[in-house]
Scaffold this active site. Sequence first.
Site, PDB file in Angstrom:
ATOM      1  N   ASP A  97      37.316  36.398  39.621  1.00  0.00           N
ATOM      2  CA  ASP A  97      37.712  37.304  38.554  1.00  0.00           C
ATOM      3  C   ASP A  97      38.138  36.471  37.348  1.00  0.00           C
ATOM      4  O   ASP A  97      38.907  35.518  37.487  1.00  0.00           O
ATOM      5  CB  ASP A  97      38.895  38.160  39.033  1.00  0.00           C
ATOM      6  CG  ASP A  97      38.724  39.626  38.693  1.00  0.00           C
ATOM      7  OD1 ASP A  97      38.621  39.935  37.501  1.00  0.00           O
ATOM      8  OD2 ASP A  97      38.698  40.445  39.625  1.00  0.00           O
ATOM      9  N   ASP A 198      37.022  40.714  33.722  1.00  0.00           N
ATOM     10  CA  ASP A 198      37.970  41.805  33.530  1.00  0.00           C
ATOM     11  C   ASP A 198      37.940  42.328  32.094  1.00  0.00           C
ATOM     12  O   ASP A 198      38.016  41.537  31.144  1.00  0.00           O
ATOM     13  CB  ASP A 198      39.371  41.251  33.845  1.00  0.00           C
ATOM     14  CG  ASP A 198      40.391  42.343  34.044  1.00  0.00           C
ATOM     15  OD1 ASP A 198      40.169  43.195  34.910  1.00  0.00           O
ATOM     16  OD2 ASP A 198      41.416  42.328  33.327  1.00  0.00           O
ATOM     17  N   GLU A 249      33.246  43.923  33.212  1.00  0.00           N
ATOM     18  CA  GLU A 249      33.885  45.233  33.333  1.00  0.00           C
ATOM     19  C   GLU A 249      33.980  45.803  31.916  1.00  0.00           C
ATOM     20  O   GLU A 249      34.699  45.256  31.080  1.00  0.00           O
ATOM     21  CB  GLU A 249      35.270  45.102  33.960  1.00  0.00           C
ATOM     22  CG  GLU A 249      35.874  46.463  34.250  1.00  0.00           C
ATOM     23  CD  GLU A 249      37.383  46.435  34.484  1.00  0.00           C
ATOM     24  OE1 GLU A 249      37.883  47.306  35.198  1.00  0.00           O
ATOM     25  OE2 GLU A 249      38.068  45.551  33.917  1.00  0.00           O
ATOM     26  N   HIS A 313      39.155  48.462  43.524  1.00  0.00           N
ATOM     27  CA  HIS A 313      40.615  48.414  43.674  1.00  0.00           C
ATOM     28  C   HIS A 313      41.334  49.296  42.654  1.00  0.00           C
ATOM     29  O   HIS A 313      42.544  49.452  42.736  1.00  0.00           O
ATOM     30  CB  HIS A 313      41.094  46.966  43.557  1.00  0.00           C
ATOM     31  CG  HIS A 313      40.844  46.409  42.194  1.00  0.00           C
ATOM     32  ND1 HIS A 313      39.569  46.190  41.706  1.00  0.00           N
ATOM     33  CD2 HIS A 313      41.687  46.058  41.198  1.00  0.00           C
ATOM     34  CE1 HIS A 313      39.654  45.725  40.467  1.00  0.00           C
ATOM     35  NE2 HIS A 313      40.927  45.642  40.136  1.00  0.00           N
ATOM     36  N   ASP A 314      40.613  49.819  41.673  1.00  0.00           N
ATOM     37  CA  ASP A 314      41.228  50.688  40.654  1.00  0.00           C
ATOM     38  C   ASP A 314      40.886  52.159  40.854  1.00  0.00           C
ATOM     39  O   ASP A 314      41.366  53.008  40.086  1.00  0.00           O
ATOM     40  CB  ASP A 314      40.736  50.307  39.248  1.00  0.00           C
ATOM     41  CG  ASP A 314      41.204  48.931  38.806  1.00  0.00           C
ATOM     42  OD1 ASP A 314      42.298  48.508  39.206  1.00  0.00           O
ATOM     43  OD2 ASP A 314      40.453  48.284  38.047  1.00  0.00           O
TER      44      ASP A 314
HETATM   45  C1  GLC Z   1      41.030  45.765  35.087  1.00  0.00           C
HETATM   46  C2  GLC Z   1      41.414  45.518  36.517  1.00  0.00           C
HETATM   47  C3  GLC Z   1      42.708  46.204  36.789  1.00  0.00           C
HETATM   48  C4  GLC Z   1      43.758  45.620  35.885  1.00  0.00           C
HETATM   49  C5  GLC Z   1      43.334  45.667  34.417  1.00  0.00           C
HETATM   50  C6  GLC Z   1      44.171  44.771  33.593  1.00  0.00           C
HETATM   51  O1  GLC Z   1      40.769  47.092  34.815  1.00  0.00           O
HETATM   52  O2  GLC Z   1      40.386  45.894  37.371  1.00  0.00           O
HETATM   53  O3  GLC Z   1      43.096  46.129  38.124  1.00  0.00           O
HETATM   54  O4  GLC Z   1      44.957  46.311  36.027  1.00  0.00           O
HETATM   55  O5  GLC Z   1      42.005  45.256  34.240  1.00  0.00           O
HETATM   56  O6  GLC Z   1      43.865  43.436  33.840  1.00  0.00           O
END
Ligand code: GLC
Length: 543
Positions: A97, A198, A249, A313-314
């Site tokens: 990540d 991320d 992402e 995970h979100d």
């Molecule tokens: C992304 C991650 C999440 C995190 C956010 C801030 O969306 O997947 O878990 O809280 O970024 O880094």
Amino acid sequence: MKTWWKEAVVYQVYWRSFYDTDGDGFGDLEGVIAKLDYLKELGVDVIWLNPCYESPDVDNGYDISDYYSIMEKAGDMETWERLLEEVHNRGMKLIMDLVVNHTSDQHPWFLESKSSKDHPKRDWYIWKDPRDGKEPNNWRSYFAPSAWEYDEQTNQYYMHSFAVEQPDLNWENKEVRHAIYDMMRYWLDKGIDGFRMDVINLLAKVDGFPDAKKPADLQYLGNNPGIHEYLQEMNREVLCHYDVMTVGEIPFVTPEDGALYVGEDRHELHTLFHFEVADDMPSWNMKQFKDIQTRWYEGLKGKGTNSQFLNNHDHTRQVTRYGNDGTYREESAKLLATMIHTLPGIPYIYQGEEIGMTGVRFDSIDDYHDIAMKNKYKEEVEKGRNPKEVFKDLLPLTRDNSRTPVQWNATEHGGFTTGKPWMKVNPNYTTINVEENLKEPHSVLHYYQQLIRLRKEHPVMVYGEYNDLSIDDDAVYAYTRKNQDTCWLIVLNHADHESRFHCPEELLTEEPHLLLANYQDVTEKERMEDLVLRPYEARIYQL
Ligand code: GLC
């Protein structure tokens, strides 16, 4: 062009909830090593490891205080290096990540930046003067009512797109960008196989930081002018020198914009997670889903590669959110898997999904850890709302739905830990667990194995054209994947009742060959012109 990463199946390891080997209640890297044979057996190619860098852990590792070391809970650098080696020994790959929109407020860069207005690193973060004694603008952050936090000592505000403890880096500053590129090279030179990036489209901020018309709609945080220059520079400086995979992402993105991030001639990223499903479709909506698939397929066709996922995970576990976690748990888990692995794009499996793990409902807010949920709860309760109601409203989509520990067997805490788990295990571990799934020949787990194997044997699953045959149907989703010599028909009955599917005449063949089905008694002789599908039935035919 054919590449290894387009053909890959990615498995996401949220290590803190994966497997604990030292009894401290947190999963660890040693635990990932211990289960690599399990993942190899499942058939996955790439492991995406959630952040395991040094961190105060306010947002479960997404608040990094040292990019060059490993968080104690996870292990140490020696263990991480062994993990990488063991992954490679088994012919798999590891992607890490990359969290570079923000750091932790405990990162030395931020501590220095904060120390005074004329510190050379002041400009590494985004500092603004107060406006009329208040926040510089009306922006919200993901986890807080304002995107700005006041610093008394220097009488300025800093920006944070997420928690107060996650200050945003200033990507306009060249030194920042190059410090990040150095860090990326450090990990790449250790031999990793790529990055999951991320919120990567948040790096560029709106010029001038004007008020938002609708502050609650966070779109203004992403896809701003300058972002493509940053990503192209990152590619030129770092990524193009390695044979790696990158998945961005990218919230708030349309297929048209998506093509700008992953277009193969643009030299930015390989693939992306868009959020038209996970963020914009709270529960199953067949027409919406089909429309999303078609638009993204058309938008990226001949340009770049999509990714397919329904949870991570979100986001609440898919069988609970988009399937049926009661009577048809196994059927619907297999149906959703069939869909994700046969739609165009790279399929991702989030740990535990392969055994049909479900979302969870704990009794009290104290059983929850998710900072997004906790902060929202506090904000709403402070507004005077009834705490019980706020809690109830937050349950379906809290991120902790997917963060409960992996259920390995029916012993205490699902065999996840011998200690006290950092987060309670879902009480259904006694029936839903890996050991049971391994024993049962028709389990969800074995179905995933078969699906993954199919991908290895049939390029049509990766490169075939996509065509939706069922646009107006609310229950049935039927589509073909086609290349020069192969045509597959995928038929899914996404409903808890029977449905019919009439195969279009031009597709009818003498001998359709059933490749995989989630009910065991399907015969090849069934009349394709009038298929009767049982609840959550899924079939893959080669025509
Ligand atoms: C992304 C991650 C999440 C995190 C956010 C801030 O969306 O997947 O878990 O809280 O970024 O880094």
